[in-house]
Scaffold this motif. Structure first.
Motif, PDB file in Angstrom:
ATOM      1  N   VAL A   1       0.930  -1.083  -0.050  1.00  0.00           N
ATOM      2  CA  VAL A   1      -0.058  -0.125   0.086  1.00  0.00           C
ATOM      3  C   VAL A   1       0.777   1.303   0.014  1.00  0.00           C
ATOM      4  O   VAL A   1       1.971   1.286   0.734  1.00  0.00           O
ATOM      5  CB  VAL A   1      -0.820  -0.074   1.348  1.00  0.00           C
ATOM      6  N   LEU A   2       0.515   2.340  -0.866  1.00  0.00           N
ATOM      7  CA  LEU A   2       1.368   3.220  -1.064  1.00  0.00           C
ATOM      8  C   LEU A   2       0.767   4.358  -0.464  1.00  0.00           C
ATOM      9  O   LEU A   2      -0.333   4.746  -0.633  1.00  0.00           O
ATOM     10  CB  LEU A   2       1.781   3.456  -2.541  1.00  0.00           C
ATOM     11  N   VAL A   3       1.393   5.355   0.310  1.00  0.00           N
ATOM     12  CA  VAL A   3       0.992   6.583   1.166  1.00  0.00           C
ATOM     13  C   VAL A   3       1.557   7.738   0.345  1.00  0.00           C
ATOM     14  O   VAL A   3       2.907   7.830   0.428  1.00  0.00           O
ATOM     15  CB  VAL A   3       0.782   6.594   2.716  1.00  0.00           C
TER      16      VAL A   3
ATOM     17  N   THR B   1       6.173   9.567  -1.745  1.00  0.00           N
ATOM     18  CA  THR B   1       5.364   8.325  -1.444  1.00  0.00           C
ATOM     19  C   THR B   1       6.180   7.483  -0.366  1.00  0.00           C
ATOM     20  O   THR B   1       7.633   7.610  -0.208  1.00  0.00           O
ATOM     21  CB  THR B   1       5.016   7.544  -2.447  1.00  0.00           C
ATOM     22  N   ALA B   2       5.605   6.635   0.528  1.00  0.00           N
ATOM     23  CA  ALA B   2       6.135   5.551   1.305  1.00  0.00           C
ATOM     24  C   ALA B   2       5.566   4.279   0.977  1.00  0.00           C
ATOM     25  O   ALA B   2       4.052   4.206   1.163  1.00  0.00           O
ATOM     26  CB  ALA B   2       6.189   6.215   2.916  1.00  0.00           C
ATOM     27  N   GLU B   3       5.956   3.221   0.967  1.00  0.00           N
ATOM     28  CA  GLU B   3       5.447   2.057   0.840  1.00  0.00           C
ATOM     29  C   GLU B   3       5.389   1.261   2.170  1.00  0.00           C
ATOM     30  O   GLU B   3       6.271   1.237   3.019  1.00  0.00           O
ATOM     31  CB  GLU B   3       6.389   1.178  -0.117  1.00  0.00           C
ATOM     32  N   ILE B   4       4.123   0.508   2.237  1.00  0.00           N
ATOM     33  CA  ILE B   4       3.784  -0.201   3.680  1.00  0.00           C
ATOM     34  C   ILE B   4       3.565  -1.509   3.039  1.00  0.00           C
ATOM     35  O   ILE B   4       2.848  -1.995   2.157  1.00  0.00           O
ATOM     36  CB  ILE B   4       2.185   0.453   4.063  1.00  0.00           C
ATOM     37  N   ASP B   5       4.332  -2.452   3.787  1.00  0.00           N
ATOM     38  CA  ASP B   5       4.451  -3.908   3.420  1.00  0.00           C
ATOM     39  C   ASP B   5       2.585  -4.378   3.519  1.00  0.00           C
ATOM     40  O   ASP B   5       2.527  -5.175   2.533  1.00  0.00           O
ATOM     41  CB  ASP B   5       5.118  -4.660   4.168  1.00  0.00           C
ATOM     42  N   HIS B   6       2.247  -4.294   4.681  1.00  0.00           N
ATOM     43  CA  HIS B   6       1.099  -4.963   5.120  1.00  0.00           C
ATOM     44  C   HIS B   6       0.110  -3.829   5.967  1.00  0.00           C
ATOM     45  O   HIS B   6       0.931  -3.362   6.845  1.00  0.00           O
ATOM     46  CB  HIS B   6       1.160  -6.020   5.890  1.00  0.00           C
ATOM     47  N   ILE B   7      -1.148  -3.655   5.918  1.00  0.00           N
ATOM     48  CA  ILE B   7      -1.822  -2.789   6.680  1.00  0.00           C
ATOM     49  C   ILE B   7      -3.062  -3.928   7.208  1.00  0.00           C
ATOM     50  O   ILE B   7      -3.577  -4.605   6.270  1.00  0.00           O
ATOM     51  CB  ILE B   7      -2.723  -1.609   6.023  1.00  0.00           C
ATOM     52  N   ALA B   8      -3.210  -4.262   8.246  1.00  0.00           N
ATOM     53  CA  ALA B   8      -4.200  -5.177   8.852  1.00  0.00           C
ATOM     54  C   ALA B   8      -5.324  -4.177   9.628  1.00  0.00           C
ATOM     55  O   ALA B   8      -4.848  -3.597  10.564  1.00  0.00           O
ATOM     56  CB  ALA B   8      -3.551  -6.133   9.761  1.00  0.00           C
ATOM     57  N   VAL B   9      -6.543  -4.287   9.110  1.00  0.00           N
ATOM     58  CA  VAL B   9      -7.551  -3.598   9.464  1.00  0.00           C
ATOM     59  C   VAL B   9      -8.542  -4.561  10.316  1.00  0.00           C
ATOM     60  O   VAL B   9      -8.984  -5.481   9.644  1.00  0.00           O
ATOM     61  CB  VAL B   9      -8.357  -2.947   8.488  1.00  0.00           C
ATOM     62  N   THR B  10      -8.565  -4.268  11.648  1.00  0.00           N
ATOM     63  CA  THR B  10      -9.344  -5.077  12.599  1.00  0.00           C
ATOM     64  C   THR B  10     -10.168  -4.319  13.538  1.00  0.00           C
ATOM     65  O   THR B  10     -10.127  -3.291  13.648  1.00  0.00           O
ATOM     66  CB  THR B  10      -8.317  -6.030  13.529  1.00  0.00           C
ATOM     67  N   PRO B  11     -11.399  -5.136  13.992  1.00  0.00           N
ATOM     68  CA  PRO B  11     -12.200  -4.382  14.942  1.00  0.00           C
ATOM     69  C   PRO B  11     -11.281  -3.783  16.074  1.00  0.00           C
ATOM     70  O   PRO B  11     -11.968  -2.976  16.881  1.00  0.00           O
ATOM     71  CB  PRO B  11     -13.017  -5.481  15.356  1.00  0.00           C
ATOM     72  N   PHE B  12     -10.065  -4.361  16.530  1.00  0.00           N
ATOM     73  CA  PHE B  12      -9.542  -3.621  17.399  1.00  0.00           C
ATOM     74  C   PHE B  12      -8.184  -2.788  17.330  1.00  0.00           C
ATOM     75  O   PHE B  12      -7.313  -2.428  18.042  1.00  0.00           O
ATOM     76  CB  PHE B  12      -9.071  -4.954  18.496  1.00  0.00           C
ATOM     77  N   GLY B  13      -8.357  -2.261  15.945  1.00  0.00           N
ATOM     78  CA  GLY B  13      -7.199  -1.406  15.673  1.00  0.00           C
ATOM     79  C   GLY B  13      -6.617  -1.746  14.240  1.00  0.00           C
ATOM     80  O   GLY B  13      -6.983  -2.770  13.425  1.00  0.00           O
ATOM     81  N   ILE B  14      -5.765  -0.597  13.924  1.00  0.00           N
ATOM     82  CA  ILE B  14      -5.092  -0.826  12.634  1.00  0.00           C
ATOM     83  C   ILE B  14      -3.624  -0.846  12.538  1.00  0.00           C
ATOM     84  O   ILE B  14      -3.038  -0.423  13.213  1.00  0.00           O
ATOM     85  CB  ILE B  14      -5.655   0.562  11.636  1.00  0.00           C
TER      86      ILE B  14
END
Length: 245
Positions: free
Chosen positions: A78-80, A90-103
């Protein structure tokens, strides 16, 4: 008579092929050029991609056990756009995990050897099997601007945390490292603890779909954009003027 017909047939098909040949020749350079433009995969790139795949698979397995279907983990980078107008916007994120208890913003490293604290909190010391120690940028330091960017852009009620995961089975972590630096085998325990801590706050769970849509308002998963970002990094690494940086 039969032989004359055979010769005529051969001549006809030869003529048809000759007319098609220029079109075939014209189409070949575009394909070859496209292949040559793709950067050759280095051992480091292959090792890094293998580590990211392993961490992604473990995150998915653990989150499925903790959240059922109520989570989102993008299958890729994911690129921000965290610094528009600069040399590296830009900066590259390897993984973003979106959960009910946090990102959770995850930086993966597939380093072998021992990983220990360095003199600076922004670095770690990696010591290989040959006993040679080298200072490397900490995954938490690499994640800092990405986490700060998302904290600025997303609602403050959503917990956002950076995490560094070491994927190699030949990696040993020093007990003095910050807690958000973990081995792939510790992902399950780490996320269980985060879910338990969130439950004690009695905050409203994160709406996973809404949160991912909000992230995408400030980020991109476009393959072309990611490749352009990586080209900038490769060009920077090859520039001799950057050796002292």
């Amino acid at each position: 008579m039969t032989s004359l017909l055979g010769v005529a047939a051969i001549g006809y098909f030869g003529y048809r092929f000759a007319r098609r040949a220029p079109r075939l020749r014209r189409s070949m350079p575009a394909r070859v050029e496209h292949q040559h433009n793709a950067p050759p995969a280095t051992r480091a790139m292959i090792r890094g991609e293998a580590g990211e795949a392993a961490v992604r698979a473990e995150l998915r397995r653990v989150l499925a056990g903790l959240c059922g279907n109520d989570f989102y983990l993008h299958d890729g980078a994911v690129l921000v756009q965290h610094a528009p107008g600069t040399a590296f916007p830009t900066a590259e994120i390897d993984h973003i995990a979106v959960t009910p208890f946090g990102i959770f913003v995850v930086e993966t490293k597939n380093w072998s050897g021992q990983i220990a604290p360095a003199a600076s909190a922004d670095d770690v010391v990696r010591t290989g099997a040959d006993g040679v120690a080298e200072v490397r940028r900490s995954p938490l330091a690499q994640n800092r601007t990405k986490v700060a960017f998302l904290n600025r852009k997303l609602p403050s009620v959503w917990p956002i945390e950076g995490l560094g995961v070491f994927a190699s089975p030949d990696c040993r972590l020093h007990p003095g490292l910050p807690l958000p630096l973990i081995h792939i085998n510790e992902i399950a325990l780490w996320l269980r603890l985060r879910r338990s801590e969130f439950a004690t706050t009695r905050k409203k769970p994160v709406n996973v779909r809404v949160a991912w849509d909000a992230i995408m308002l400030n980020a991109s998963i476009c393959g072309r954009g990611i490749e352009e970002h990586r080209k900038r990094l490769r060009a920077h690494a090859k520039d001799p003027a950057n050796d002292a940086v």
